[in-house]
Design a protein around this motif. Structure first.
Motif, PDB file in Angstrom:
ATOM      1  N   TYR A   1      -2.380   5.006  -1.012  1.00 52.25           N
ATOM      2  CA  TYR A   1      -1.536   5.117  -2.202  1.00 52.25           C
ATOM      3  C   TYR A   1      -2.287   5.595  -3.437  1.00 52.25           C
ATOM      4  CZ  TYR A   1      -3.893   0.738  -3.040  1.00 52.25           C
ATOM      5  OH  TYR A   1      -4.865  -0.202  -3.208  1.00 52.25           O
TER       6      TYR A   1
ATOM      7  N   VAL B   1      -0.950   7.618  -6.815  1.00 52.97           N
ATOM      8  CA  VAL B   1      -0.772   6.849  -8.045  1.00 52.97           C
ATOM      9  C   VAL B   1      -1.560   7.463  -9.191  1.00 52.97           C
ATOM     10  CG1 VAL B   1      -1.300   4.674  -9.166  1.00 52.97           C
ATOM     11  CG2 VAL B   1      -0.406   4.674  -6.859  1.00 52.97           C
TER      12      VAL B   1
ATOM     13  N   PRO C   1       8.599   7.135   5.247  1.00 53.03           N
ATOM     14  CA  PRO C   1       8.128   6.246   4.188  1.00 53.03           C
ATOM     15  C   PRO C   1       7.227   5.127   4.710  1.00 53.03           C
ATOM     16  CG  PRO C   1      10.431   6.736   3.842  1.00 53.03           C
ATOM     17  CD  PRO C   1      10.054   7.339   5.179  1.00 53.03           C
ATOM     18  N   THR C   2       6.121   4.926   4.022  1.00 53.07           N
ATOM     19  CA  THR C   2       5.272   3.765   4.255  1.00 53.07           C
ATOM     20  C   THR C   2       5.348   2.928   2.986  1.00 53.07           C
ATOM     21  OG1 THR C   2       3.315   4.796   3.303  1.00 53.07           O
ATOM     22  CG2 THR C   2       3.683   5.120   5.675  1.00 53.07           C
ATOM     23  N   PRO C   3       5.090   1.633   3.083  1.00 53.13           N
ATOM     24  CA  PRO C   3       5.194   0.792   1.879  1.00 53.13           C
ATOM     25  C   PRO C   3       4.296   1.290   0.757  1.00 53.13           C
ATOM     26  CG  PRO C   3       4.818  -0.549   3.838  1.00 53.13           C
ATOM     27  CD  PRO C   3       4.738   0.876   4.280  1.00 53.13           C
ATOM     28  N   TRP C   4       3.098   1.719   1.114  1.00 50.92           N
ATOM     29  CA  TRP C   4       2.153   2.100   0.066  1.00 50.92           C
ATOM     30  C   TRP C   4       2.594   3.351  -0.651  1.00 50.92           C
ATOM     31  CZ3 TRP C   4      -0.957  -1.557  -1.265  1.00 50.92           C
ATOM     32  CH2 TRP C   4      -1.322  -2.519  -0.324  1.00 50.92           C
TER      33      TRP C   4
ATOM     34  N   GLU D   1       5.566   4.733  -0.624  1.00 51.96           N
ATOM     35  CA  GLU D   1       6.871   4.572  -1.263  1.00 51.96           C
ATOM     36  C   GLU D   1       6.734   3.810  -2.584  1.00 51.96           C
ATOM     37  OE1 GLU D   1      10.137   3.147   1.113  1.00 51.96           O
ATOM     38  OE2 GLU D   1      11.163   2.424  -0.686  1.00 51.96           O
ATOM     39  N   SER D   2       5.939   2.756  -2.566  1.00 51.74           N
ATOM     40  CA  SER D   2       5.749   1.996  -3.799  1.00 51.74           C
ATOM     41  C   SER D   2       5.119   2.870  -4.868  1.00 51.74           C
ATOM     42  CB  SER D   2       4.864   0.780  -3.536  1.00 51.74           C
ATOM     43  OG  SER D   2       4.516   0.161  -4.747  1.00 51.74           O
ATOM     44  N   ALA D   3       4.137   3.646  -4.459  1.00 50.58           N
ATOM     45  CA  ALA D   3       3.477   4.529  -5.420  1.00 50.58           C
ATOM     46  C   ALA D   3       4.490   5.496  -6.025  1.00 50.58           C
ATOM     47  CB  ALA D   3       2.353   5.291  -4.731  1.00 50.58           C
TER      48      ALA D   3
ATOM     49  N   ARG E   1       7.772   5.194  -6.188  1.00 50.19           N
ATOM     50  CA  ARG E   1       8.795   4.517  -6.996  1.00 50.19           C
ATOM     51  C   ARG E   1       8.255   4.092  -8.355  1.00 50.19           C
ATOM     52  NH1 ARG E   1      13.535   2.838  -4.550  1.00 50.19           N
ATOM     53  NH2 ARG E   1      13.598   2.997  -2.295  1.00 50.19           N
ATOM     54  N   SER E   2       6.976   3.882  -8.413  1.00 56.19           N
ATOM     55  CA  SER E   2       6.425   3.386  -9.668  1.00 56.19           C
ATOM     56  C   SER E   2       6.132   4.507 -10.646  1.00 56.19           C
ATOM     57  CB  SER E   2       5.153   2.599  -9.386  1.00 56.19           C
ATOM     58  OG  SER E   2       4.167   3.475  -8.904  1.00 56.19           O
ATOM     59  N   LEU E   3       6.120   5.733 -10.188  1.00 54.56           N
ATOM     60  CA  LEU E   3       5.826   6.830 -11.103  1.00 54.56           C
ATOM     61  C   LEU E   3       7.046   7.120 -11.966  1.00 54.56           C
ATOM     62  CD1 LEU E   3       3.920   9.170  -8.639  1.00 54.56           C
ATOM     63  CD2 LEU E   3       2.936   7.883 -10.534  1.00 54.56           C
ATOM     64  N   PRO E   4       6.815   7.568 -13.180  1.00 52.30           N
ATOM     65  CA  PRO E   4       7.958   7.907 -14.028  1.00 52.30           C
ATOM     66  C   PRO E   4       8.651   9.152 -13.483  1.00 52.30           C
ATOM     67  CG  PRO E   4       5.922   8.619 -15.054  1.00 52.30           C
ATOM     68  CD  PRO E   4       5.535   7.870 -13.815  1.00 52.30           C
TER      69      PRO E   4
ATOM     70  N   GLU F   1       9.429  11.846 -14.933  1.00 49.27           N
ATOM     71  CA  GLU F   1       8.772  13.072 -15.406  1.00 49.27           C
ATOM     72  C   GLU F   1       7.363  12.735 -15.855  1.00 49.27           C
ATOM     73  OE1 GLU F   1       9.992  16.045 -15.219  1.00 49.27           O
ATOM     74  OE2 GLU F   1      12.005  15.454 -14.575  1.00 49.27           O
TER      75      GLU F   1
ATOM     76  N   VAL G   1      14.371   8.000  -1.214  1.00 50.93           N
ATOM     77  CA  VAL G   1      13.301   7.684  -2.166  1.00 50.93           C
ATOM     78  C   VAL G   1      13.042   8.876  -3.086  1.00 50.93           C
ATOM     79  CG1 VAL G   1      10.913   6.914  -2.419  1.00 50.93           C
ATOM     80  CG2 VAL G   1      12.256   6.187  -0.427  1.00 50.93           C
TER      81      VAL G   1
END
Lengths: 395, 395
Positions: free
Chosen positions: A109, A113, A130-133, A135-137, A139-142, A144, A163
């Protein structure tokens, strides 16, 4: 262009490959270097790619005893990977002019990130569903600026749709020169990482039912699975050939009458199938993930996922296909040139987007004077080098 | 100044506190707000600090089913924390003018690693000895620019010496107004998070051997440890009072004849000891981590770490100490004003360093016209606000 490839950290990038991601990185790196680009691979120790400078990921961190005694100390290899990518991204951030573009192929990730922080455009290729790492990365990005991404197949794009909708696809490709046409006629073959999600035990079951001999080839990644589900099935026409080097694998694929793909997960692309097809060997495969699109009608026959009886039917049908047509199908639909050119175009678009300065002193495209000493500003130089590389013959 | 406090993500920042880091963040935030600063705490849901605006960490990431089915699914809370801090740092980077300084008190690595990217000076307080995550983060960062750090005690500085030498120390402090002098005379007390590394079972053993009653107070964090090692020891003069709210905890500490600290790790500071001392209750403690320096000769008696017989001796010796002198020791050596002023000075130094523009239109320090509307450029305004805050009375 000056291109950094970030490799996955679990296996060196050199044949015989630990898996499809290593193979992808090796072939892409070699292709880009032959094309005239300056390519650096940030990869595990032992990696070696023709024409590509390898810089080793620092996977050997030795933390202080105090840290290692901490109640939250994760497994050593987890921490090592975390540290390696963290260092890499911080290093890239320190010297943003070292590369024109960074292309990340790891499933870790951190590069995703930290991509927006390093001052160089980063393309991240999604090699899996999708992997958790990851996908989380993501989803956490803005929203733009949007991260630059691509999927390796329409199936992988579909898996990520909820996603990150509408991922561009650059299909994987294999080098037909590395996978020559073979004579066929021999035992069936199954090749790949030996893990439960690729389910080679179902290939054994199908070949037993079809009365065909089978050769299994590939690294034993999951030893417990191997011992419990595969090794007891060996003998009586079923043989494990080991983790073959490239030439032996190409020969084994080329002499096989038919190849099997038996995924119990959504195989994102199916590099092993593409390699077999390039050698002229038709593929019988469960219709999962990227396999239906890759194999189509021209490269083999599909079976209902998990249905061994249906796989037997597909096996017999595939074995009768014309080998020359199968190879032509692979070259046409999964050749490395199409893949390499698509990545090159994507890199160029990212560089253009990241460096919007007006062109000031660019010489004519392909002119011999274009190069580091011929141009005044960084942006035009990059464009010039890219154009020069594009003008060269494809390897 | 406009100050962002980053909290640790595992517990809300409000009494009763989940642990020392939450308590630290709450008291520092309240002190800074009373001092006139604009303070925002980025903290878990449920946090509440007087005078401080709380912005919730986004710990509620919901992964897709595909990702949750992945064979490598890590613990949900790791993912949630990762997501929360990633979002926070990306948000901070998008609006670097929102704060003058960011003060991170989390044990998570991301704020430290991403600190150089957000365009605002970040101070990171090291609240513990080296942890794998923070050590890896620090070792990933380049030597320049050096991250702004401090340790909460000389013991914590020493523990980090091999990783980051010469850390400045800002010792933790407690608010004597919140921990009033108590009468003593009651059972011994042990307070803190109930975890193996704080080893309350040794406090029980010592009190049994000394013929003293004991009250245990604090959140049960490690249920397995509690069931196996502590709960079986209750009764016969040993009582668990629960996770007390502030007033009950202050009363329990103040009525105790003596307090115990029994760490099986290098307790970085020993906030529970400081609170007991502020209430006038002398402390018998294993001489580990920050406790020898905090307790010294004036606040209690020290014992050989892990040696229960020696702890019994220390217990009896401490119980005879003058309570007024113990409280005076705590106020003198671990008061919140010294801590708050030290952090304020550190913030100001970071802001000055980050904004080296010459002062252009700064009004006289402390003048009533200094403020957002009174100054033309951002840098002087910040200095003006800081100076104004400094001129106010300490709470």
């Amino acid at each position: 262009m000056r291109i950094a490839l970030i490799a996955h950290h679990v296996a060196p990038v050199r044949p015989p490959f630990g898996g499809g991601v290593e193979s992808f990185t090796w072939y892409l790196g070699r292709w880009l270097a032959r094309r005239g680009h300056h390519v650096v691979a940030h990869a595990p120790t032992g990696s070696s790619i023709p024409g590509v400078q390898v810089r080793e990921l620092d996977l050997g961190v030795r933390l202080s005893d105090a840290a290692r005694c901490d109640v939250d100390m994760p497994p050593d290899d987890f921490m090592a990977a975390h540290h390696a990518y963290q260092r890499l991204m911080v290093d890239l951030r320190r010297d943003p002019d070292r590369y024109d573009v960074v292309h990340s192929n790891t499933l870790h990730y951190l590069p995703l990130v930290m991509a927006p922080t390093i001052g160089v455009p980063v393309l991240t290729t999604l090699h899996t569903p999708p992997t958790p790492w990851l996908e989380s990365a993501l989803r956490s990005l803005p929203p733009e600026p949007r991260p630059a991404l691509n999927a390796v197949s329409p199936a992988t794009r579909a898996a990520w749709e909820s996603v990150v909708p509408g991922l561009p696809v650059i299909r994987n490709g294999i080098d037909p020169g590395s996978w020559p046409a073979g004579p066929g006629g021999g035992p069936a073959v199954w090749s790949g990482r030996i893990v439960p999600e690729k389910a080679p035990h179902l290939a054994v079951e199908a070949c037993r039912a079809a009365g065909r001999e089978l050769v299994l080839a590939g690294p034993i990644i999951d030893g417990a699975y191997w011992e419990a589900r595969v090794r007891p099935l060996l003998g009586d026409g079923v043989r494990y050939a080991g983790h073959l080097d490239h030439d032996d694998l190409a020969r084994t694929l080329g002499t096989a009458s038919v190849a099997l793909m038996t995924p119990a997960w959504d195989e994102p692309f199916g590099l092993a199938a593409a390699e077999a097809m390039a050698c002229g060997t038709p593929v019988a495969a469960f219709a999962r993930g990227g396999l239906p699109e890759l194999i189509g009608d021209g490269g083999g026959r599909l079976a209902v996922p998990g249905d061994v009886a249906d796989l037997v039917r597909a096996l017999d049908a595939a074995a009768g296909m014309d080998r020359g047509a199968v190879r032509a199908h692979a070259v046409r639909t999964a050749g490395i040139d199409a893949m390499g050119l698509a990545y090159e175009r994507r890199y160029e678009a990212l560089v253009e987007h990241a460096r919007p300065e007006p062109v000031r002193t660019l010489r004519p495209v392909g002119a011999s004077t274009v190069g580091p000493s011929g141009v005044g500003s960084a942006a035009p130089r990059r464009r010039g080098v890219a154009a020069t590389a594009r003008a060269r013959a494809v390897s």
